[in-house]
Design an enzyme around this catalytic site. Structure first.
Site, short mmCIF file in Angstrom:
data_model
loop_
_atom_site.label_atom_id
_atom_site.label_comp_id
_atom_site.label_asym_id
_atom_site.label_seq_id
_atom_site.Cartn_x
_atom_site.Cartn_y
_atom_site.Cartn_z
N ASP A 172 20.69 -15.73 -9.16
CA ASP A 172 21.31 -15.08 -10.47
C ASP A 172 20.55 -14.07 -10.87
OD1 ASP A 172 22.56 -15.57 -12.79
OD2 ASP A 172 22.18 -17.57 -12.95
N GLU A 212 -11.50 12.91 14.05
CA GLU A 212 -11.97 14.16 14.95
C GLU A 212 -13.39 14.20 15.24
OE1 GLU A 212 -9.45 17.26 13.65
OE2 GLU A 212 -8.22 16.10 12.26
#
Ligand SMILES: *[C@@H]1O[C@H](CO)[C@@H](O)[C@H](O)[C@H]1NC(C)=O
Ligand SMILES: *[C@@H]1O[C@H](CO)[C@@H](O)[C@H](O)[C@H]1NC(C)=O
Ligand SMILES: *[C@@H]1O[C@H](CO)[C@@H](O)[C@H](O)[C@H]1NC(C)=O
Ligand SMILES: *[C@@H]1O[C@H](CO)[C@@H](O)[C@H](O)[C@H]1NC(C)=O
Ligand SMILES: *[C@@H]1O[C@H](CO)[C@@H](O)[C@H](O)[C@H]1NC(C)=O
Length: 585
Positions: free
Chosen positions: A309, A471
């Site tokens: 609904d 890194e």
């Protein structure tokens, strides 16, 4: 959550056989001569996750621009109560619906949208349409044939405005006239409501003789519409007639009073069923998997669309929308196929996408683990661990740290420690969810040896590894597990049966500790879905992973790769023990 189920597609294909336009390229799903099942399978195989999720969404007309339809692959549009285009004539309606449809048809796969409207007593949103008596008045007549003719007339008027779907009939059995919607119910007697489901073949057309029970049917052509039996189930039985409240009744009562008309509706091929806002004995129907999937779909064999609904999913929690992610999961898991959102569709789409993607990530975690050691010999494996044990220990810096699990390049460049960087499941919380509720979990990040000895743990899971990095910050010449990781292994393993899970971006020095470790798992950097680790160590799934790189003994061997002359690894490239999923869990 299970697979997205999309009965919607079958219905749409049937309905819009002629609508889809691409004539340049032969596409099986667009070919009306192909059997429906073949077309659905073909279409499903072409659809992306985003397209599937879009098909589950129904939005309100006011937000359904052609661009929105196209961008989000929206499956359906509705008019909320009183939501009508300016000067709501039949002509304006046709243009409105067509414009939206053009947006839908311009998508990659050209799946038409379906437009739904509350035509509950005639086409009541259209200027000059015929307005019939409300259901309570029709109940007076007890005349199924009259009601069927009203259905036929309504279908014609609705199709004349370009709309193929109505949110009717309401087959509530109103047991308390204090309910504000009582006039939408045909009767307090479920037998009358059952008889008047004859409006369904009026709206949709008569079922062909060879139809299979539960499979929706809407007659071809432009005179019929899809119907919607609502509101499943018990909407008319709430306490003191309070709208959307709690229907307190036994299962027998529910089956005898509120359920019977659904059997009739399904037998007559009703295309859709709308779920009720109300609760049954305190449980919201929008989250009631037993009644929606268990009873409606499995027992009654309903094969059409279950639709929510209006904001029905939001209202699973109290107050509404308190935890939308939870509501989306609960509603979809209950078995709702299409969600009437109706405005904030991006939020729904994002939530559902996220969950579906998390399931995918969890699967990837399960498949990415490598089992390096499992007991002293193959005859005495430690894994999978039993879920039921009096008391277990979970230890280690990486057991409850989402940031460590995710590693670098997560939110920030170098990654972060801690659990507040994003949302997800740590390995510890995955373990907590996986074990039997009776199992006591003691979590200690770096316990000392006396503590471990003093407790009578059935087994321990130690999760240690590297901190996040990216890194050059990750360059490392020693590749040792930083403290307190190593002392945690030493303090725990040896005193109690232990599984060590290493969370790291690469192999680390482990050889000196290997003899005291009972089982060893390389988890790499698994990401947010720590549940995937628990899935495998407790045997819901087996270990299958194979090392993607060589596990060295000492750093002075490095570099050392498969094929090198000095190849003398601790675990060779491609190594990985396997386990079978546990029989019972
Ligand atoms: C039923 O109504 C009462 C009174 O308004 C409210 O407190 C309660 O939360 C409602 N229950 C449900 C299930 O909606
Ligand atoms: C929302 O529900 C989920 C369960 O689905 C739960 O994990 C989460 O903590 C809840 N969030 C809030 C803010 O209550
Ligand atoms: C839609 O939901 C998102 C996410 O919860 C929220 O940020 C946004 O404000 C909502 N938009 C509207 C119009 O309610
Ligand atoms: C330790 O736990 C086991 C069950 O795991 C139990 O049989 C044993 O009696 C316990 N020992 C002590 C000293 O509590
Ligand atoms: C290993 O190398 C890293 C990175 O250079 C460093 O932070 C760490 O202290 C070293 N550990 C040992 C035990 O030398």
């Amino acid at each position: 959550m299970g697979k997205l189920s999309i009965p919607i597609l079958g219905f749409l294909l049937l309905f819009f056989a002629a609508a889809a336009g691409d004539t340049k390229k032969y596409l099986k799903y667009k070919d009306p001569k192909q059997p429906l099942g073949v077309r659905i399978k073909d279409l499903m195989s072409r659809m992306t996750l985003q397209e599937k999720i879009g098909q589950m969404v129904q939005v309100e007309r006011s937000v359904a621009t052609p661009d929105v339809m196209k961008k989000y692959f929206i499956g359906s549009v509705l008019s909320g109560g009183g939501s009508v285009p300016p000067k709501a004539s039949a002509e304006t309606w046709v243009k409105t619906v067509n414009d939206i449809q053009k947006g839908a048809l311009s998508t990659r796969l050209g799946i038409p949208m379906i437009y739904g409207i509350d035509a509950v007593h005639g086409h009541n949103n259209v200027y000059k349409a015929t307005i019939f008596p409300h259901n309570v008045g029709l109940g007076v007549t007890r005349d199924p044939q009259l009601i069927k003719r009203i259905g036929e007339a309504t279908a014609l008027e609705v199709r004349a405005t370009g709309i193929p779907y109505v949110f009717a009939p309401c087959i509530a059995v109103c047991v308390d006239p204090r309910w504000g919607r009582c006039y939408e119910s045909y009767s307090e007697d479920s037998r009358i409501v059952q008889a008047l489901t004859e409006i369904i073949p009026g709206l949709q057309g008569d079922l062909p003789a060879n139809s299979k029970k539960g499979v929706p049917f809407v007659a071809p052509g432009k005179t019929k519409v899809a119907a919607c039996a609502k509101h499943y189930v018990g909407d008319g039985g709430t306490t003191r007639g309070i709208n959307e409240n709690n229907t307190v009744i036994s299962l027998n009562g529910l089956l005898n009073i509120h359920m019977p008309a659904y059997f009739n509706a399904i037998t007559k091929g009703v295309a859709t069923v709308m779920v009720s806002y109300s609760s049954w004995n305190g449980k919201k129907m929008h989250a009631n998997r037993d009644l929606v999937t268990g009873f409606l779909k499995n027992k009654m064999k309903f094969r059409g669309i279950v639709i929510s609904d209006w904001q029905g999913i939001d209202r699973i929690t109290s107050p509404p929308h308190a935890n939308y992610s939870y509501s989306v999961e609960a509603g979809v898991s209950a078995g709702i196929d299409m969600v009437m959102v109706p405005y904030n569709f991006t939020e729904f789409i994002d939530d559902l996408t996220y969950q579906e993607h998390r399931e995918l990530a969890r699967e990837a975690v399960r498949k990415s683990l490598v089992l390096l050691k499992n007991g002293e010999s193959a005859d005495e494996p430690l894994l999978p661990l039993p879920k039921k044990a009096p008391k277990i220990l979970v230890a280690g810096s990486h057991a409850d740290n989402l940031g460590y699990q995710c590693g670098g390049w997560t939110i920030t460049w170098q990654g972060l420690g801690g659990n507040d960087l994003t949302s997800g499941t740590t390995i510890l919380s995955g373990i907590s969810t996986a074990v039997d509720p009776s199992t006591e979990i003691i979590y200690s990040e770096s316990p000392n040896a006396d503590f471990v000895k003093a407790n009578n743990f059935s087994y321990a899971i130690v999760v240690v590894g590297e901190p996040p990095y990216a890194e050059m910050a990750g360059d490392n010449l020693n590749l040792t597990i930083p403290e307190p990781g190593l002392s945690t292994i030493t303090n725990v393993c040896g005193s109690v049966k232990c599984v060590v899970v290493i969370v790291s971006g690469r192999p680390l020095v482990i050889e000196p500790y290997l003899s005291r470790i009972d089982a060893l798992v390389a988890a790499w950097l698994p990401g947010t879905e720590g549940q995937g680790v628990a899935d495998v160590i407790f045997g819901d799934y087996g270990f299958t992973g194979k090392l993607p790189r060589t596990w060295f003994k000492t750093v002075d061997q490095l570099p050392m790769n498969v094929g090198d002359d000095h190849y003398d690894p601790l675990f060779p490239f491609g190594f990985g023990l396997t386990t079978e999923p546990a029989k019972s869990s």
